[in-house]
Design a protein around this motif. Structure first.
Motif, mmCIF file in Angstrom:
data_model
loop_
_atom_site.group_PDB
_atom_site.id
_atom_site.type_symbol
_atom_site.label_atom_id
_atom_site.label_comp_id
_atom_site.label_asym_id
_atom_site.label_seq_id
_atom_site.Cartn_x
_atom_site.Cartn_y
_atom_site.Cartn_z
ATOM 1 N N GLU A 505 0.792 -1.218 0.108
ATOM 2 C CA GLU A 505 -0.021 0.146 -0.172
ATOM 3 C C GLU A 505 0.738 1.279 -0.053
ATOM 4 O O GLU A 505 1.928 1.358 0.815
ATOM 5 N N ARG A 506 0.509 2.130 -0.778
ATOM 6 C CA ARG A 506 1.229 3.355 -1.066
ATOM 7 C C ARG A 506 0.377 4.481 -1.192
ATOM 8 O O ARG A 506 0.396 5.349 -2.127
ATOM 9 N N SER A 507 -0.550 4.825 -0.046
ATOM 10 C CA SER A 507 -1.648 5.656 -0.250
ATOM 11 C C SER A 507 -1.058 7.254 -0.150
ATOM 12 O O SER A 507 -0.317 7.093 1.096
ATOM 13 N N PRO A 508 -1.361 8.104 -0.833
ATOM 14 C CA PRO A 508 -0.984 9.450 -0.287
ATOM 15 C C PRO A 508 -1.875 10.015 0.765
ATOM 16 O O PRO A 508 -3.092 9.407 0.902
ATOM 17 N N SER A 509 -1.552 10.896 1.556
ATOM 18 C CA SER A 509 -2.486 11.509 2.788
ATOM 19 C C SER A 509 -3.334 12.419 2.206
ATOM 20 O O SER A 509 -3.193 13.632 2.308
ATOM 21 N N LEU A 510 -4.432 11.875 1.565
ATOM 22 C CA LEU A 510 -5.516 12.569 1.153
ATOM 23 C C LEU A 510 -7.046 12.109 1.623
ATOM 24 O O LEU A 510 -7.093 10.628 1.721
ATOM 25 N N ALA A 511 -7.833 12.915 2.036
ATOM 26 C CA ALA A 511 -9.063 12.242 2.599
ATOM 27 C C ALA A 511 -10.220 12.539 1.288
ATOM 28 O O ALA A 511 -11.140 12.817 1.506
ATOM 29 N N VAL A 512 -9.919 11.969 0.178
ATOM 30 C CA VAL A 512 -10.564 12.166 -0.714
ATOM 31 C C VAL A 512 -10.408 10.733 -1.658
ATOM 32 O O VAL A 512 -9.256 9.990 -1.549
ATOM 33 N N PRO A 513 -11.196 10.432 -2.681
ATOM 34 C CA PRO A 513 -10.925 9.343 -3.364
ATOM 35 C C PRO A 513 -10.146 9.863 -4.550
ATOM 36 O O PRO A 513 -9.857 10.712 -5.014
ATOM 37 N N LEU A 514 -9.359 8.591 -4.789
ATOM 38 C CA LEU A 514 -8.458 8.659 -6.166
ATOM 39 C C LEU A 514 -9.356 8.010 -7.336
ATOM 40 O O LEU A 514 -9.922 7.025 -7.270
ATOM 41 N N PHE A 515 -9.420 8.756 -8.570
ATOM 42 C CA PHE A 515 -10.420 8.264 -9.569
ATOM 43 C C PHE A 515 -9.451 7.794 -10.806
ATOM 44 O O PHE A 515 -10.144 6.863 -11.467
ATOM 45 N N SER A 516 -8.315 8.147 -11.089
ATOM 46 C CA SER A 516 -7.528 7.859 -12.208
ATOM 47 C C SER A 516 -5.835 7.365 -11.738
ATOM 48 O O SER A 516 -5.565 8.243 -10.957
ATOM 49 N N VAL A 526 -1.637 10.194 -10.309
ATOM 50 C CA VAL A 526 -3.042 9.876 -10.147
ATOM 51 C C VAL A 526 -4.017 11.387 -9.991
ATOM 52 O O VAL A 526 -3.088 12.177 -9.808
ATOM 53 N N SER A 527 -5.095 11.174 -10.070
ATOM 54 C CA SER A 527 -5.737 12.195 -9.998
ATOM 55 C C SER A 527 -7.076 12.044 -8.891
ATOM 56 O O SER A 527 -7.906 10.938 -8.865
ATOM 57 N N SER A 528 -7.333 13.047 -8.295
ATOM 58 C CA SER A 528 -8.269 13.130 -7.206
ATOM 59 C C SER A 528 -9.736 13.794 -7.685
ATOM 60 O O SER A 528 -10.472 13.772 -6.761
ATOM 61 N N GLY A 529 -9.404 14.289 -8.801
ATOM 62 C CA GLY A 529 -10.535 15.590 -9.053
ATOM 63 C C GLY A 529 -10.045 16.873 -9.009
ATOM 64 O O GLY A 529 -10.474 17.641 -9.658
ATOM 65 N N ALA A 530 -9.587 16.980 -7.888
ATOM 66 C CA ALA A 530 -9.128 18.178 -7.482
ATOM 67 C C ALA A 530 -7.662 18.534 -7.692
ATOM 68 O O ALA A 530 -7.094 19.654 -7.714
ATOM 69 N N GLN A 531 -6.829 17.483 -7.427
ATOM 70 C CA GLN A 531 -5.265 17.574 -7.524
ATOM 71 C C GLN A 531 -4.861 16.194 -8.380
ATOM 72 O O GLN A 531 -5.444 15.192 -8.388
ATOM 73 N N VAL A 532 -3.923 16.694 -9.078
ATOM 74 C CA VAL A 532 -2.794 15.694 -9.823
ATOM 75 C C VAL A 532 -1.593 15.492 -8.922
ATOM 76 O O VAL A 532 -0.931 16.407 -8.630
ATOM 77 N N LEU A 533 -1.167 14.310 -8.465
ATOM 78 C CA LEU A 533 -0.139 13.929 -7.661
ATOM 79 C C LEU A 533 0.829 12.910 -8.588
ATOM 80 O O LEU A 533 0.106 12.118 -9.491
ATOM 81 N N ILE A 534 2.008 12.930 -8.457
ATOM 82 C CA ILE A 534 2.916 11.910 -8.868
ATOM 83 C C ILE A 534 3.668 11.175 -7.801
ATOM 84 O O ILE A 534 3.894 11.687 -6.853
ATOM 85 N N PHE A 535 3.933 9.845 -7.969
ATOM 86 C CA PHE A 535 4.701 9.108 -7.160
ATOM 87 C C PHE A 535 6.050 8.828 -7.906
ATOM 88 O O PHE A 535 6.024 8.183 -8.796
ATOM 89 N N GLU A 536 7.228 9.320 -7.338
ATOM 90 C CA GLU A 536 8.407 9.246 -7.887
ATOM 91 C C GLU A 536 9.384 9.169 -6.688
ATOM 92 O O GLU A 536 9.446 10.031 -5.699
ATOM 93 N N ASN A 537 10.661 8.176 -7.197
ATOM 94 C CA ASN A 537 11.501 8.258 -5.858
ATOM 95 C C ASN A 537 11.245 7.929 -4.599
ATOM 96 O O ASN A 537 11.595 8.618 -3.577
ATOM 97 N N GLY A 538 9.887 7.415 -4.307
ATOM 98 C CA GLY A 538 9.485 6.657 -3.175
ATOM 99 C C GLY A 538 8.646 7.894 -2.456
ATOM 100 O O GLY A 538 8.440 7.403 -1.321
#
Length: 662
Positions: A505-516, A526-538
């Motif tokens: 499990e590598r969940s970001p610290s967000l209290a929202v669903p991830l949709f994509s 990933v996209s939450s609808g309001a924000q785009v995040l990237i997972f890079e270098n851990g």
């Protein structure tokens, strides 16, 4: 009179997305029970879906073009028609069945024409109407576009409800010009028009009603519509009157000008005897709508049901009445489905309609017999293809697997399967929303075997998207908890990663669903609808935020270590590692599915947002280098997903899966 209630969108059959061995048919398969998984995944208990497998393995051609698709839904059959061979056709906008040797066979007729209604002129030429307001003419084997009904000057879009081929060769159309604004109820302008092969003339006065059905006795042409409206056209002069009822008039048929029947929206039939109208009450049909009236030399048959906007989903059967000697009698037994169109032929009453899918029945010897039933399997939302050219399509209640030639459709109870990706050369991973907590939200599909992949610690784990990475990894994203309404588990973003040996499990610290989610060999986005995040270098970091919470799917293209992140907006935006810019070539796409870099080729299937006018639509874009080009641009289809492996393309438009090659 034909059915006037189902106004489906058109689907263009695309030879462009077709290769050799295209196939399509349906047949029932054998029941199977899953025996569990035998690989090295960490599994929960095996599941027994106890489902039915369906095979799709037949080639159909239309106008010389081989069509390569699979259909998983089955809509109401809406019309009956006698062809030149005296065979009976049952059809809707998406499928045609032909009665030959007392059996209903799927036919290539009309498949490339996509017509909703047909009528035959005295010269034998057929005229058809598509739901995109295009008149087509020719033969069943070759109905070609003849005339597109234009919008009026105020951009009200035409909605044609019925057509009639008159003895003089003219084609009459009734319906309305509709403007669907911000109000709940649309605004209408009546249409009662004549097409003579060159131009369309609307005789209807400017009144705010919709005309629903048209019929002619060879002398006058009569149209009926909402609010009791009756229009009679004789010698180029139209007269309009209102019946003494506020009910909508939905159907019309008759034997002569002195023997006419009209069906209403309140379960009554009006009869005109040449001098006056009288009401014929039908027993036990309060608040029912009259779908169809079939007139024979001695009898009249009336099919009634619930509001036609709801009957497709209600599961309530229609009631069919026989009118003779001025009295109406309920036919017993009743059909097992909803009858929306009828035809009297060789002393047999045929009916077509809906029973959780396509339905055909006949009434003979005082008994209804079911002659054809094709249940709907649900809409498909995502597709994936592996290196061998095998594919999988998933959606509501549906997982369909293909070896590139045949399909096996598996119904896995009432789950909303959200995405699919290849796992290896033979297996696929499928995600779904696990709202009842009965099985793992990640499933392994190996042929027809389906088994759980991973045991989550909570039944409140729901997955919305999957992505397969170039390094063999897999990302799955969604959320913990309900994220709307009450839940024992607080809402939180959920992301899990398969690195080739274990899930983490590598969940970001967000209290929202991830949709994509999408990923490359070095990063996940990933996209939450309001924000785009990237997972890079851990670690996770945000790269783009929308104050309007309007972000759609995301996709990452990594070509030789140079990547772009595509963000679902209108127009589609791109993050190039330092800044976000709008991609002009992708302007207007409101939602898309992205197939990542494959031999330097990017594919994007997008929806420009079908409006009620049908002037937007879907695109299938391809980029080689920096240039985007339209592979498909059509306002009649809504692409929902695309995938590519090698030179094999799989795309879908919610109802059909299309194959193609680069």
């Amino acid at each position: 009179m034909k059915n006037h209630f189902i106004h489906t969108g058109i689907l263009l059959l695309l030879p462009l997305l077709c290769g050799p061995g295209c196939g399509y048919s349906t047949q029932s398969g054998d029941e199977y029970t899953d025996t569990g998984d035998s690989d090295s995944w960490t599994d929960s208990d095996s599941i027994s879906p106890d489902t039915v497998a369906h095979g799709i393995n037949e080639t159909v051609t239309a106008s010389g073009a081989i069509l390569n698709y699979m259909r998983t839904d089955s809509q109401s059959l809406t019309h009956l028609f006698v062809d030149d061979s005296n065979d009976l056709l049952a059809f809707n906008h998406f499928e045609t069945l032909q009665l030959s040797s007392d059996a209903w066979n799927e036919s290539a007729l009309l498949l490339d024409a996509q017509v909703d209604q047909l009528c035959r002129r005295p010269d034998g030429r057929l005229w058809g109407l598509s739901s995109q307001n295009t008149l087509k003419s020719g033969t069943l084997e070759n109905l070609e576009s003849e005339f597109v009904i234009p919008e009026d000057s105020d951009r009200y879009t035409p909605i044609v409800q019925d057509i009639w081929c008159a003895d003089d060769g003219s084609v009459y159309l009734v319906g309305s010009y509709a403007f669907l604004g911000m109000d709940v109820s649309p605004n209408y302008k009546a249409v009662f028009a004549r097409f003579d092969g060159g131009q369309l003339v609307n005789y209807a006065p400017e009144i705010g009603v919709q005309m629903n059905a048209v019929w002619s006795d060879g002398d006058a042409v009569v149209a009926v519509g909402d609010k009791g409206t009756v229009m009679v056209l004789r010698d180029g002069v139209i007269t309009t009157s209102q019946m003494d009822t506020q009910a909508d008039l939905l159907a019309i048929n008759g034997r002569s000008a002195t023997d006419v029947y009209v069906g209403t929206s309140i379960g009554t039939v009006l009869h005109f005897n040449g001098d006056s109208w009288e009401s014929v009450l039908l027993p036990d049909v309060e608040s029912r709508f009259v779908y169809d009236i079939e007139v024979t030399p001695e009898l009249v048959f009336i099919s009634c049901g619930l509001n036609p906007a709801a009957h497709l989903y209600s599961g309530v059967n229609s009631a069919v009445y026989m009118l003779g000697g001025g009295e109406a009698m309920l036919l017993e037994p009743q059909p097992n489905g909803t009858i929306v169109d009828m035809m009297w032929r060789d002393n047999v009453l045929w009916g077509v309609g809906y029973r959780e899918g396509a339905y055909i029945a006949r009434f003979v010897d005082s008994t209804w017999e079911e002659m054809y039933h094709r249940p709907s399997l649900g809409a498909i939302d995502q597709v994936a293809v592996n290196a061998k050219g095998e594919a999988i399509a998933v959606g509501l209640r549906v997982i369909a697997a293909s070896d590139g030639r045949t399909w096996h459709v598996i119904n896995l109870e009432d789950y909303n399967h959200t995405d699919a990706v290849p796992f290896d050369d033979t297996r696929f991973i499928v995600s779904h929303r696990n709202y009842d907590g009965t099985t793992s939200p990640l499933l392994m599909v190996d042929g027809t075997d389906v088994s759980p992949v991973i045991a989550f610690d909570s039944f409140d784990a729901h997955l919305n998207g999957l992505a397969a990475c170039e390094d063999g990894g897999i990302w799955a994203v969604g959320h913990w908890g309900a994220c709307s309404g009450e839940s024992a588990v607080p809402c939180a973003a959920l992301a899990v990663h398969w690195d080739g040996s274990t899930w983490t499990e590598r969940s970001p610290s967000l209290a929202v669903p991830l949709f994509s989610v999408d990923c490359s060999s070095t990063m996940a986005v990933v996209s939450s609808g309001a924000q785009v995040l990237i997972f890079e270098n851990g670690e996770w970091r945000g790269v783009f935020t929308s104050p309007d919470n309007d972000l759609g799917p995301v996709g990452v293209a990594d070509v030789a270590g140079v990547y772009d992140v595509f963000i679902g907006r209108s127009p589609v935006s791109v993050w190039n590692g330092s800044a976000v810019y709008e991609e002009d070539a992708l302007d207007g796409i409101r939602a898309f599915d992205f197939a990542g870099a494959e031999s330097g080729v990017l594919l994007m299937a997008g929806d420009r947002g079908l409006s009620y006018r049908g002037d937007d639509g879907a695109v299938l874009m391809m980029r080689q280098g920096s240039q985007w080009e339209n592979v498909v641009a059509n306002d009649n289809i809504v692409f929902g997903s695309v995938d590519v492996s090698g030179n094999r393309i799989v795309a879908l438009d919610r109802r059909y899966v299309w194959w193609g090659t680069l």
